[in-house]
Write a protein that holds these residues in place. Structure first.
Motif, PDB file in Angstrom:
ATOM      1  N   GLY A 469       0.826  -1.203   0.000  1.00 35.06           N
ATOM      2  CA  GLY A 469       0.000   0.000   0.000  1.00 35.06           C
ATOM      3  C   GLY A 469       0.854   1.244   0.000  1.00 35.06           C
ATOM      4  N   ARG A 470       0.170   2.387  -0.278  1.00 38.94           N
ATOM      5  CA  ARG A 470       0.857   3.669  -0.307  1.00 38.94           C
ATOM      6  C   ARG A 470       0.043   4.674   0.498  1.00 38.94           C
ATOM      7  N   TYR A 471       0.775   5.518   1.220  1.00 33.80           N
ATOM      8  CA  TYR A 471       0.123   6.598   1.974  1.00 33.80           C
ATOM      9  C   TYR A 471       0.824   7.901   1.650  1.00 33.80           C
ATOM     10  N   ALA A 472       0.050   8.897   1.219  1.00 31.30           N
ATOM     11  CA  ALA A 472       0.590  10.210   0.866  1.00 31.30           C
ATOM     12  C   ALA A 472       0.291  11.203   1.975  1.00 31.30           C
ATOM     13  N   PHE A 473       1.240  12.114   2.204  1.00 27.98           N
ATOM     14  CA  PHE A 473       1.040  13.128   3.243  1.00 27.98           C
ATOM     15  C   PHE A 473       0.127  14.251   2.770  1.00 27.98           C
ATOM     16  N   GLY A 474       0.041  14.404   1.446  1.00 28.78           N
ATOM     17  CA  GLY A 474      -0.922  15.359   0.884  1.00 28.78           C
ATOM     18  C   GLY A 474      -1.962  14.608   0.081  1.00 28.78           C
ATOM     19  N   SER A 475      -1.606  14.251  -1.138  1.00 30.92           N
ATOM     20  CA  SER A 475      -2.457  13.407  -1.975  1.00 30.92           C
ATOM     21  C   SER A 475      -1.563  12.509  -2.805  1.00 30.92           C
ATOM     22  N   LEU A 476      -2.139  11.428  -3.343  1.00 30.17           N
ATOM     23  CA  LEU A 476      -1.360  10.505  -4.153  1.00 30.17           C
ATOM     24  C   LEU A 476      -0.828  11.173  -5.409  1.00 30.17           C
ATOM     25  N   GLU A 477      -1.517  12.214  -5.879  1.00 29.25           N
ATOM     26  CA  GLU A 477      -1.133  12.846  -7.134  1.00 29.25           C
ATOM     27  C   GLU A 477       0.089  13.749  -6.990  1.00 29.25           C
ATOM     28  N   GLN A 478       0.377  14.214  -5.772  1.00 23.52           N
ATOM     29  CA  GLN A 478       1.482  15.149  -5.629  1.00 23.52           C
ATOM     30  C   GLN A 478       1.968  15.166  -4.187  1.00 23.52           C
ATOM     31  N   TYR A 515      10.921 -14.744   1.053  1.00 27.86           N
ATOM     32  CA  TYR A 515      10.224 -13.676   1.754  1.00 27.86           C
ATOM     33  C   TYR A 515      10.950 -12.375   1.456  1.00 27.86           C
ATOM     34  N   SER A 516      10.211 -11.299   1.321  1.00 29.06           N
ATOM     35  CA  SER A 516      10.846  -9.992   1.213  1.00 29.06           C
ATOM     36  C   SER A 516       9.871  -8.919   1.669  1.00 29.06           C
ATOM     37  N   GLY A 517      10.446  -7.875   2.190  1.00 28.23           N
ATOM     38  CA  GLY A 517       9.662  -6.719   2.589  1.00 28.23           C
ATOM     39  C   GLY A 517      10.444  -5.459   2.294  1.00 28.23           C
ATOM     40  N   GLN A 518       9.742  -4.395   1.932  1.00 29.24           N
ATOM     41  CA  GLN A 518      10.420  -3.158   1.584  1.00 29.24           C
ATOM     42  C   GLN A 518       9.588  -1.950   1.988  1.00 29.24           C
ATOM     43  N   ALA A 519      10.277  -0.861   2.207  1.00 30.03           N
ATOM     44  CA  ALA A 519       9.628   0.408   2.534  1.00 30.03           C
ATOM     45  C   ALA A 519      10.320   1.499   1.742  1.00 30.03           C
ATOM     46  N   MET A 520       9.518   2.385   1.124  1.00 29.14           N
ATOM     47  CA  MET A 520      10.052   3.429   0.272  1.00 29.14           C
ATOM     48  C   MET A 520       9.489   4.782   0.700  1.00 29.14           C
ATOM     49  N   LEU A 521      10.294   5.807   0.510  1.00 33.09           N
ATOM     50  CA  LEU A 521       9.861   7.189   0.670  1.00 33.09           C
ATOM     51  C   LEU A 521      10.013   7.861  -0.680  1.00 33.09           C
ATOM     52  N   GLY A 522       8.922   8.484  -1.162  1.00 35.02           N
ATOM     53  CA  GLY A 522       8.958   9.096  -2.478  1.00 35.02           C
ATOM     54  C   GLY A 522       8.294  10.452  -2.504  1.00 35.02           C
ATOM     55  N   ASP A 523       8.401  11.083  -3.635  1.00 34.31           N
ATOM     56  CA  ASP A 523       7.827  12.416  -3.817  1.00 34.31           C
ATOM     57  C   ASP A 523       7.357  12.540  -5.251  1.00 34.31           C
ATOM     58  N   VAL A 524       6.085  12.889  -5.419  1.00 43.90           N
ATOM     59  CA  VAL A 524       5.529  13.126  -6.751  1.00 43.90           C
ATOM     60  C   VAL A 524       5.661  14.618  -7.041  1.00 43.90           C
ATOM     61  N   ILE A 525       6.465  14.917  -8.048  1.00 46.12           N
ATOM     62  CA  ILE A 525       6.721  16.315  -8.409  1.00 46.12           C
ATOM     63  C   ILE A 525       6.053  16.599  -9.743  1.00 46.12           C
ATOM     64  N   ARG A 526       5.111  17.522  -9.736  1.00 43.53           N
ATOM     65  CA  ARG A 526       4.378  17.867 -10.939  1.00 43.53           C
ATOM     66  C   ARG A 526       5.076  19.010 -11.670  1.00 43.53           C
ATOM     67  N   LEU A 527       5.379  18.783 -12.924  1.00 43.09           N
ATOM     68  CA  LEU A 527       5.908  19.812 -13.809  1.00 43.09           C
ATOM     69  C   LEU A 527       5.013  19.891 -15.034  1.00 43.09           C
ATOM     70  N   SER A 528       5.286  20.828 -15.881  1.00 38.31           N
ATOM     71  CA  SER A 528       4.459  20.994 -17.068  1.00 38.31           C
ATOM     72  C   SER A 528       4.562  19.771 -17.967  1.00 38.31           C
TER      73      SER A 528
END
Length: 667
Positions: A469-478, A515-528
């Motif tokens: 699953g994914r959890y965004a601090f603002g929205s999934l789109e950005q 077995y495997s498990g992973q955790a990621m930190l990401g950022d969706v950056i909107r440009l033109s």
């Protein structure tokens, strides 16, 4: 006359211990009642030898405690009998005539006092009931008038050892066959342990690869071992025949190089060839009736080769495999009529192990484990278009199925053989956008793959379960988000390892899990016109393959359980272009880039066991960094979606190409 003294003097014996990892000292105590008893392996220093086991061709060393030579055992005193019985001798080969063993009355019986635990066998070299007694008047042979005449006459007996049609070569062949088929230490002897026994010893040392000078030295050592007996017999001759006759016969009480040389020369005459070695081989096979297998069994019993062909230049898996082949010289496979013995001895003659050093250890199992540890990296790329919920509205989901296929190859390096992988799989899953900030997915599937290296193949079937699953601090789109996922696999393993050199094929399989498990930190950056999504995180992957016993072939391994955990850092970026519409379809291209850095040692190793010996093999893939990039294109029309992706990965000495096709339906 030559049969009267042919084989009528003794020697001394020294025992070293079992198989040699280096030259062993000849340290066996002297037997007072059997002075010509000694180990075939070498001559004690006090009797003119090096004091160590003889060396042989091809970096070999004679083994001690295998074959013993002696005079007759009829006069053993109790302490000497106890010593012989402690040597675990299983066979006593008596080369005398029946008349020597049980002469006509009033002469006493001269039967062997057979060591405890040994079986007595009589092989009458001369094929006659001849009763030799050099001191019984009247002399049953024309008396020579000079020493030279006596020596020349005596040497004719050695010529008969070789001459076709004499019957004696076949008898010596029978002796060597008994030695080859023996299950333990063997003692062979004639009356004095010098002529029939000396020629048998010469043949064995020839087969072993002892050089000619050493063979001659060992033959002549009888004179040193039996010096006291020679003096005693000479004095008896003086008393019974006079000084002149005793001096003429004196050379016959021991051995002379001319005796042995007469037989050596006859080999070249009876079996002419370009080299003496070729003539000798013809004598052994045509004259004595030995096969190449017989010769190889005898050599393996007698010789421990310290290094095998090319062994000093091998590294990695090849070095480990060659070390196993070397160590197996001291297993029940060696010195017996086995495929391994035939292979190894022929490889020694050919000067090459023929690639078996890379096959024997079972690298393919380590390669299979390395593939399973990389499977999450591959699944990430396959799932990416389907589990991204940014194009879904809150409360909306999709069901999807993805077919994936790929190929991966690693070049040979560091002593590991090159490896390859082919895989195909099918995943079925569902992705759901819970709200503006979160989404989740689940998937199940199956992966079919084949992994190969060094001529071996492992077929893997993996039942896969995935969730995340994914959890965004603002929205999934950005904006910033965290992403977590886990993979679980149940593994079915089936391997086949054909071996070169006529060694058959080892097969076996079992189960396992990943077995495997992973955790990621990401950022969706909107440009033109584009969304750029960098991300980084950690993953821990673990593979566990159950141990199993292979079957088929003498080199089938007992493969130990394999457990390996790989922690790694993940980093990547995804560039998703804004969609455009064509013919009612909404097209969205995406370029994903991903890298994985393994923390610590990236090598995966498998351990097998054979006859108490361990052999470790590392996977061909050992790259700490794996980088993957590709292109994904999504086409949507209404609730129906089709997504196709292709990507390539590069690692140190490795490369792969993968493709996915996904069909999805929104709900």
């Amino acid at each position: 006359m030559r049969r009267i003294l042919l084989g009528a003097t003794p020697a001394v014996f020294w025992l070293a211990i079992t198989h040699a990892a280096a030259q062993q000292a000849i340290t066996t105590p002297i037997l007072a009642s059997d002075p010509n008893f000694r180990d075939l392996a070498g001559i004690a220093a006090i009797y003119g030898g090096a004091g160590f086991a003889d060396v042989t061709a091809h970096d070999g060393v004679m083994r001690t405690g295998v074959f013993y030579r002696s005079e007759a055992l009829n006069a053993l005193i109790d302490p000497d009998f106890a010593t012989l019985s402690s040597l675990h001798i299983t066979l006593d080969i008596d080369l005398r005539t029946p008349g020597e063993i049980n002469p006509p009355p009033p002469k006493p019986s001269a039967e062997d006092r057979v060591p405890t635990g040994a079986t007595w066998v009589n092989i009458n070299i001369y094929g006659t009931p001849f009763d030799p007694d050099p001191f019984a008047p009247p002399a049953p042979y024309p008396t020579p008038t000079t020493q030279a005449e006596a020596e020349a006459d005596f040497a004719t007996g050695y010529v008969a050892f070789v001459t076709p049609g004499s019957g004696e070569p076949a008898a010596f062949g029978a002796v060597l066959l008994d030695l080859a088929h023996s299950d333990g230490a063997v003692l062979y002897h004639c009356a004095g342990g010098k002529d029939r026994t000396g020629w048998t010893s010469f043949l064995l040392q020839t087969i072993a690869g002892v050089d000619m000078a050493t063979r001659m030295q060992d033959y002549l050592a009888t004179n040193a071992y039996t010096s006291a007996q020679i003096v005693s017999q000479y004095n008896q001759l003086v008393a019974s025949e006079g000084v002149v006759a005793a001096n003429i016969l004196y050379p016959l009480l021991g051995v002379r190089s001319s005796f042995l040389q007469a037989a050596i020369d006859q080999i070249s005459l009876s079996y002419p060839a370009a080299t003496f070695d070729a003539s000798m081989h013809a004598y052994l096979t045509q004259g004595l009736g030995l096969t190449q297998a017989d010769i190889y069994v005898l050599r393996a019993k007698m010789v421990d080769f310290l290094t095998l062909p090319g062994q000093s230049g091998f590294v990695g898996n090849a070095a480990s495999g060659a070390a196993l082949l070397n160590a197996l010289q001291n297993s029940p496979l060696s010195g017996a009529y086995t495929a391994f013995n035939s292979y190894l001895q022929s490889a020694i003659d050919a000067g090459t192990l023929g690639g078996v050093e890379a096959q024997v250890g079972g690298q393919v199992r380590a390669d299979a484990a390395a593939y399973l540890l990389r499977q999450p990296f591959r699944l990430d790329a396959a799932l990416a278009p389907s589990v991204d919920a940014r194009d879904l509205a809150p409360g909306q989901g999709r069901v999807w199925t993805t077919g994936l296929a790929g190929a991966f190859a690693t070049d040979a390096h560091g002593g590991a053989a090159s490896s390859w992988e082919r895989s195909a799989g099918q995943l079925i899953g569902a992705t759901y956008r819970i709200d503006a900030r979160s989404s989740a997915f689940v998937a199940v599937g199956y992966d079919w793959s084949a992994v190969g290296s060094a001529g071996a193949t492992a077929n893997l079937g993996v039942a896969i379960g995935a969730a995340g699953g994914r959890y965004a601090f603002g929205s999934l789109e950005q904006g910033l988000y965290v992403d977590a996922r886990a993979y679980l696999g149940s593994v079915d393993y089936d391997g086949s390892r054909p071996l070169s050199g006529g060694l058959g094929a080892a097969r076996g399989g079992g189960g396992g899990a990943t077995y495997s498990g992973q955790a990621m930190l990401g950022d969706v950056i909107r440009l033109s016109g584009v969304a750029i999504t960098p991300q980084a995180g950690v993953r821990v992957a673990h593979v566990a393959l159950n141990g199993f016993q292979e079957s088929g072939g003498e080199l089938a391994l007992n493969l130990r359980r394999l457990d390996h955990t790989t922690p790694s850092l993940l980093a990547g970026v995804e560039v998703a272009f804004d969609p455009w519409t064509r013919g009612g379809w909404t097209i969205t291209p995406t370029i994903p880039l991903q890298a994985e850095l393994t923390l610590g040692d990236a090598k995966v190793s498998s351990v097998g066991r054979l006859y108490g010996l361990n052999v470790s093999q590392s996977a061909g893939y050992d790259s700490r960094i794996l980088v993957q990039g590709g292109l994904s294109v999504s086409a949507q029309r209404g609730a129906f979606e089709v997504k196709a992706a292709a990507n390539a990965a590069l690692g140190a000495a490795s490369a792969s190409l993968n493709g996915q096709l996904t069909v999805a339906y929104r709900f």
